[in-house]
Structures are given as structure tokens and as C-alpha cells.
Design a protein around this motif. Structure first.
Motif, mmCIF file in Angstrom:
data_model
loop_
_atom_site.group_PDB
_atom_site.id
_atom_site.type_symbol
_atom_site.label_atom_id
_atom_site.label_comp_id
_atom_site.label_asym_id
_atom_site.label_seq_id
_atom_site.Cartn_x
_atom_site.Cartn_y
_atom_site.Cartn_z
ATOM 1 N N TRP A 163 0.800 -1.234 0.000
ATOM 2 C CA TRP A 163 0.000 0.000 0.000
ATOM 3 C C TRP A 163 0.822 1.268 0.000
ATOM 4 O O TRP A 163 0.346 2.325 -0.408
ATOM 5 N N HIS A 192 -6.919 -11.648 0.300
ATOM 6 C CA HIS A 192 -8.066 -10.786 0.561
ATOM 7 C C HIS A 192 -9.352 -11.471 0.113
ATOM 8 O O HIS A 192 -9.316 -12.484 -0.589
ATOM 9 N N THR A 252 -13.006 -10.129 -1.678
ATOM 10 C CA THR A 252 -13.640 -8.975 -2.299
ATOM 11 C C THR A 252 -15.134 -9.218 -2.462
ATOM 12 O O THR A 252 -15.546 -10.217 -3.059
ATOM 13 N N ARG A 268 -9.124 1.500 7.055
ATOM 14 C CA ARG A 268 -9.189 1.660 5.601
ATOM 15 C C ARG A 268 -7.778 1.944 5.105
ATOM 16 O O ARG A 268 -7.147 2.925 5.526
ATOM 17 N N HIS A 274 -13.390 1.169 -5.380
ATOM 18 C CA HIS A 274 -12.851 -0.058 -4.801
ATOM 19 C C HIS A 274 -12.052 0.346 -3.567
ATOM 20 O O HIS A 274 -11.001 0.990 -3.686
ATOM 21 N N TRP A 275 -12.576 0.006 -2.384
ATOM 22 C CA TRP A 275 -11.923 0.352 -1.130
ATOM 23 C C TRP A 275 -11.478 -0.913 -0.418
ATOM 24 O O TRP A 275 -12.096 -1.983 -0.545
ATOM 25 N N TYR A 276 -10.388 -0.768 0.358
ATOM 26 C CA TYR A 276 -9.792 -1.887 1.093
ATOM 27 C C TYR A 276 -9.750 -1.563 2.586
ATOM 28 O O TYR A 276 -9.382 -0.453 2.969
ATOM 29 N N LEU A 330 -7.315 -8.534 4.822
ATOM 30 C CA LEU A 330 -7.942 -7.571 3.923
ATOM 31 C C LEU A 330 -9.335 -7.969 3.461
ATOM 32 O O LEU A 330 -9.544 -9.066 2.916
ATOM 33 N N THR A 386 -12.142 -6.239 0.881
ATOM 34 C CA THR A 386 -12.285 -5.167 -0.096
ATOM 35 C C THR A 386 -13.681 -5.211 -0.707
ATOM 36 O O THR A 386 -14.299 -6.266 -0.778
#
Length: 366
Positions: free
Chosen positions: A139, A193, A195, A216, A230-232, A243, A245
Motif C-alpha cells: 500500500w 483478501h 472482495t 481503511r 474499490h476500497w480496502y 484484507l 475489499t
């Protein structure tokens, strides 16, 4: 909130399959996961509940399935999961996975550069979308560590769907056949992650960020659909394995998810113990959410609630783990039932189709 009280990361994901044997074959023989528990759905004991993971099925590595023979195919949408991703260390390992999967006859999309990691996509026999993703670069490639998730980050133009060199992507693979899963490829590190899809990203932030206290770590756009957010969210620095997402989709244009073969039933986040779990239950109830009583799943305790779009979200304790009723070396070899179902063992066994499970051995390091 102390670190012990916080959400610790992903615990497991539970999906629906149509054929237990076919699922065992794929996740053990193709992907090299260990079959760690053969049991039944405690709420529907006439059907299998299969668990796969690393050597002991550690939280974050556990991928589980309800077998629903004859169930219609599910589909992703609002209130459901789009895909889940497994961790591989580096790009060489990712290319080896692409070569192995293609040689086994699977259709593979990628490798794709997601800026924060690189990944490939494919589907399991029931149509569930799987991703294998590298750990890095992470990140901080476009934000300082203390500012993660505080500003919108536009995806680099060359990584957007309309600017990709598709011929190069299709051609890029490992130069030699990969008949065996080697140590640098092993998926024993678990999930990278999960999603899912929501209809209002700010409302999703209120649930995972404000209520559940997850950090976040990135606000960007869907690289394959630049008009959608698109947020994680993660734990700590947003390390893989913590994670969750979400893609934001317009409910007027995107259908609601349908649970069925190839779709997620629920995903679970890990909490330290039963005391912390009860604290979270009280907090969720106080927020006006539907929350189940604490349920004994034998290998962990669980409570269930829903995200703002209805996706089932579980909070599960990290223990006692899968070795509570069989030795580590015997995991997955025998049908295990909780004490309250043992009196019905004969009837349950008659309702289940026998499973053949290959002997598991860890991937060799080369």
C-alpha cells in the motif's frame, strides 16, 4: 479498544459446491491445500461441510464448503462476494501458477498488475472466481504509512482495462512445465483478501471501518470498471490475510447476489476469544444489527451478522482449532461429528457419499 479486542483478520470463507469429491480433488490436487476437516453442516447434518487450509487449517487459511447437490448455480452481485484471493510470495511464483493451471486445462486471466500486487484469476469447478496475488509491493507505493486510505488514489492509466497490452499478458508465463507445487508456490500462507460487492461504499465504511474498527488502507477505483469505487480495509498496516475489499456497484444496474454453487455463503473475521466475541456481540446489538446467539462450531465459536447489503459476516474465535478432535497427522481422514450429533452417526453416514482423499504432503522447497 486494546489490540486483543480488535478484529485480527480473516478467519475463513465458506462457499457452496455441488459435488464434494470434485471439490476435494480440485483444492487438494490442483491447488495443493490440505483437507483438514471432514464434517457436516451443523445446521443441516445431512450435508457435508469440508474444510481446506494449511497444515493445521490456521485462521486465514481456511476455505470451507457446504455441499448442496443439485443446487442451482449462484451468481455474484450486491450483497455477495465477487472473489477471494490466495497468497503467493512473488512474481516468479505467480507465473509458475499460471503455467501449472493452464497446463491442467484451466482458463487463466493475467498476470495483471494491480499496482499494490500482481495477480491471476481463474475459476473452480463450480464457477467460483479465485485469485492468486503476490504479497507486494504493498500500500505504501503511493501513500505514506501513516496516511494510508486517507485520499483517493487513481489507478495508473497503463493498468486500466482499456490500456492493457493483452497480447503480452496472454503470452507471459513460466517457461517450463510445473507438474509439482514447489515451496515457493505453496498457498499455505492463506488468503490475501476477500472482495465483496456493496451498493454504497460510504455505508460499507461505516460498517467495517467505524463499527468493526478495521483500518481503511486504500481508496481507489476498480481497475476493470473505472467508474466504480474499490476500497480496502485491513488490520495494522493492511497486511495480506487481513484484507476485506468492496466494489461499489449501482443497485439500479447490478443484480443482488444469489447464494448457490460457486458463490460464497459467508465469510468470517477472527477475534481472539469468547470474551472478546461477546463484547463484539453487544456492540453489534447496540448498533441495531441482527446478531445470532453464540454458536458452538466445535473448532471455534461463532456469531453472525450482515453487512449493510445483507452479506452474511461471521465473527469467529481463533480457537480451539481443528486438532481438538483428531491428531494433526490425521486431519481430514475421518468424518468428525460434534457430540450432539454422534447419536445420529449411522443415519448421517448413510446420507453422505463416501469421499476419497489423497494423502497430503507439504510442498517441497526448491
Amino acid at each position: 479498544m486494546s489490540s486483543n479486542d480488535a478484529i485480527q483478520g480473516i478467519h475463513h470463507i465458506t462457499l457452496v459446491c455441488g459435488d464434494a469429491q470434485r471439490t476435494v480433488n480440485f483444492y487438494t490436487q490442483v491447488l495443493g491445500l490440505r483437507f483438514v476437516k471432514r464434517t457436516v453442516n451443523f445446521d443441516d447434518p445431512g450435508s457435508y461441510h469440508l474444510y481446506f487450509g494449511n497444515e493445521v487449517g490456521s485462521p486465514g487459511s481456511a476455505v470451507t464448503f457446504f455441499e448442496w447437490p443439485g443446487a442451482p448455480k449462484g451468481h455474484f452481485g450486491i450483497g455477495g462476494t465477487h472473489h477471494f484471493a490466495l497468497i503467493v510470495n512473488d512474481y516468479d511464483g505467480l507465473l509458475k501458477w499460471k503455467r501449472r493451471l493452464v497446463d491442467l486445462g484451466l482458463s487463466v486471466d493475467g498476470p495483471l498488475d494491480r499496482h499494490y500486487f500482481k495477480s491471476i484469476y481463474f475459476t473452480d469447478p463450480d464457477g467460483c472466481i479465485l485469485e492468486i496475488a503476490t504479497r507486494g509491493p504493498g500500500w505504501t507505493i503511493d501513500e505514506a504509512p501513516d496516511a494510508l486510505g486517507t485520499g483517493f488514489r487513481e489507478p495508473p492509466a497503463e493498468m486500466m482495462i482499456n490500456n492493457r497490452d493483452e497480447a503480452r499478458i496472454v503470452a507471459e508465463t513460466w517457461p517450463e512445465a510445473v507438474p509439482e507445487i514447489t515451496g515457493d508456490m505453496a498457498l499455505s500462507q492463506g488468503m490475501h483478501h476477500i472482495t465483496a460487492i456493496g451498493s454504497d461504499i460510504k455505508r460499507t465504511q461505516a460498517f467495517f471501518g467505524d463499527l468493526l474498527g478495521m483500518r481503511r488502507v486504500k481508496m481507489t477505483s476498480n481497475f476493470d470498471d473505472p467508474t466504480s469505487a474499490h476500497w480496502y480495509w485491513g488490520v495494522g498496516d493492511g497486511r495480506p490475510g487481513t484484507l476485506i475489499t468492496y466494489f461499489e456497484r449501482d443497485p439500479l444496474k447490478t443484480r443482488h447476489a444469489q447464494i448457490g454453487r460457486g458463490q460464497t455463503h459467508h465469510f468470517a473475521l477472527a477475534v481472539a476469544d469468547e470474551e472478546v466475541q461477546l463484547m463484539w456481540r453487544e456492540k453489534l446489538v447496540a448498533a441495531g444489527l441482527r446478531v445470532t446467539p453464540v454458536l458452538d462450531r466445535e473448532y471455534f465459536k461463532s456469531i453472525y451478522t450482515n453487512d449493510p447489503d445483507g452479506h452474511i459476516v461471521e465473527l469467529a474465535t481463533v480457537g480451539p482449532g481443528f486438532a481438538v478432535d483428531e491428531a494433526v497427522e490425521d486431519l481430514g481422514k475421518h468424518l468428525k461429528l460434534p457430540p450432539w450429533l454422534e447419536r445420529n452417526r449411522s443415519e448421517i453416514e448413510e446420507s453422505l457419499r463416501p469421499l476419497t482423499v489423497p494423502e497430503w504432503r507439504p510442498a517441497e522447497v526448491r
